[in-house]
Write an enzyme that holds these catalytic residues in place. Structure first.
Site, PDB file in Angstrom:
ATOM      1  N   SER A   1       0.834  -1.205   0.000  1.00  7.71           N
ATOM      2  CA  SER A   1       0.000   0.000   0.000  1.00  7.71           C
ATOM      3  C   SER A   1       0.863   1.247   0.000  1.00  7.71           C
ATOM      4  O   SER A   1       1.985   1.248   0.541  1.00  7.71           O
ATOM      5  CB  SER A   1      -0.855  -0.024   1.270  1.00  7.71           C
TER       6      SER A   1
ATOM      7  N   TYR B   1      -1.753  -0.208  11.075  1.00  2.00           N
ATOM      8  CA  TYR B   1      -2.005  -0.889   9.794  1.00  2.00           C
ATOM      9  C   TYR B   1      -0.792  -0.704   8.872  1.00  2.00           C
ATOM     10  O   TYR B   1      -0.277  -1.667   8.293  1.00  2.00           O
ATOM     11  CB  TYR B   1      -3.273  -0.337   9.142  1.00  2.00           C
TER      12      TYR B   1
ATOM     13  N   LYS C   1       2.029  -3.411   7.084  1.00  2.00           N
ATOM     14  CA  LYS C   1       2.407  -3.503   5.662  1.00  2.00           C
ATOM     15  C   LYS C   1       3.930  -3.409   5.514  1.00  2.00           C
ATOM     16  O   LYS C   1       4.532  -4.142   4.730  1.00  2.00           O
ATOM     17  CB  LYS C   1       1.731  -2.402   4.839  1.00  2.00           C
TER      18      LYS C   1
END
Ligand SMILES: NC(=O)c1ccc[n+]([C@@H]2O[C@H](COP(=O)([O-])OP(=O)(O)OC[C@H]3O[C@@H](n4cnc5c(N)ncnc54)[C@H](O)[C@@H]3O)[C@@H](O)[C@H]2O)c1
Length: 356
Positions: free
Chosen positions: A124, A148, A152
């Site tokens: 991402s 989050y 990643k």
């Protein structure tokens, strides 16, 4: 190719299944349905013209992951399975680390045991945090501003370390910018449970009458119209990149990390106006205070993906809004609340019987 698609019942994964199937790949989808519903497989069958086999499996459970590799050998794995809500990750960081990182470790271990050496990974643009300049290139500094994003980053690092340790292992790290839109059939699309975290599903739900108005966080950003600017890309363009990445890994026998975006920044108000035009509906909005942690503008330099994969985004903002609206207006309640709960406890065979 035989391809394992982890998290293939979700928004991006289900769209990727349509492209992978159209390129002739044999698929097995594995999903825990923590954020999706097996109803999507009926829809996929209507689009693809044949059933997509799937198994309920939670990547956090090592034995369930190993069992996926019991059958004929996979040529590649595409790994979409993750929890992805930034706000929720701040409230439940342990769940995010457990699901995203433990799940990825189990998947990589099972791939190693089964001798499967090709992985396409959903990364991402969040790994760039608040980028120092735009457009963002892949060699920009990496940092994360929330749990989050940190999962990643750690997953990218894990995969990178495995590529170093095992000279035959190849991975494609795909850093998505802001996927929006839906399959042109209107049969599959983004179906967030609860209040949408992303802008486009929020706008669609306002347009369809499920929500009163859109709150725009900040009208005083240093951008042309004062609202935040992001790089929205059509989910079908994004889906195509996964098939291109599998081709690349097999053809070039090299790993890669690329941005996937259009390279064009679009403001919140531009998106709202484009959506109102595409849908013929009003989208009432009110400008409210900025949210902590937001940034003025982020958009990709997607030229590396073009050079290495021959991929570029082809669909513009009109198509993104038109297809998002088709999905939303054909499915005002998404895949349907009761169907979602009912189907979540059924197996692939039961669903096949039910849809026969
Ligand atoms: N949608 C975006 O804006 C966006 C942007 C950048 C990156 N990504 C990444 O792309 C991937 C797919 O995103 P999406 O928008 O399709 O999300 P999604 O939630 O719709 O799809 C993820 C799927 O993975 C499944 N899943 C989650 N944890 C699992 C587990 N432990 N075991 C098995 N299945 C599990 C979910 O049930 C769901 O079907 C995610 O990794 C996400 O972080 C998404």
């Amino acid at each position: 190719m035989r391809v394992l698609v982890c998290g293939g019942a979700g928004y991006i994964g289900s769209h990727a299944c349509t492209v992978l199937a159209s390129r002739g790949h044999d698929l097995l989808v594995a999903d825990s349905f923590v954020n999706s519903s097996p109803c999507v497989f009926d829809r996929l069958q209507r689009i693809i013209g044949r059933p997509v086999p799937f198994r309920r499996a939670d990547l956090r459970v090592r034995a369930q992951v190993e069992a996926l590799f019991d059958g004929p050998r996979f040529d590649a794995v595409v790994h979409f399975a993750a929890l992805k809500a930034v706000g929720e990750s701040c409230e439940r960081p342990l769940d995010y680390f457990d699901n995203n990182i433990a799940g990825t470790i189990h998947l990589l271990q099972a791939m190693q045991d089964a001798g499967v050496k090709r992985l396409v990974f959903s990364s991402s643009a969040t790994v760039y945090g608040d980028p120092a300049c735009v457009p963002v290139r892949e060699d920009a500094a990496l940092c994360s501003t929330n749990p989050y994003g940190r999962t990643k980053l750690v997953m990218e690092q894990l995969i990178g370390d495995l590529c170093e340790a095992d000279p035959a292992f190849r991975a494609a790290n795909l850093r998505y910018f802001n996927p929006v839109g839906a399959h042109p059939s209107g049969l599959i699309g983004e179906d967030p449970g609860g209040v949408p975290n992303n802008l486009m599903p929020y706008i669609s739900q306002v347009a369809v009458g499920r929500r009163d108005r859109l709150q725009v966080f900040g009208g005083d950003w240093p951008t042309a119209d004062g609202t935040g600017v992001r790089d929205y890309l059509h989910v079908m363009d994004l889906a195509r990149a996964h098939a291109d990445a599998i081709d690349y890994l097999l053809r070039e026998d090299r790993s890669l990390t690329v941005n996937l975006g259009t390279g064009r920044g679009v403001s919140v108000l531009e998106l709202v106006h484009a959506f109102a035009k595409a849908s013929g509906r009003e989208v009432p909005c009110e400008i409210v205070a900025r949210r902590p942690g937001d940034v003025a503008e982020v958009y990709a330099d997607p030229s590396l993906a073009q050079r290495l994969l021959g991929w570029r985004a082809e669909l513009g903002i009109e198509a993104m809004c038109r297809d998002a609206w088709r999905w939303q207006s054909m499915n005002p309640e998404g895949y349907g609340g009761s169907e979602r709960l009912e189907d979540a406890s059924r197996t692939s065979d039961e669903l096949a019987l039910a849809s026969a």
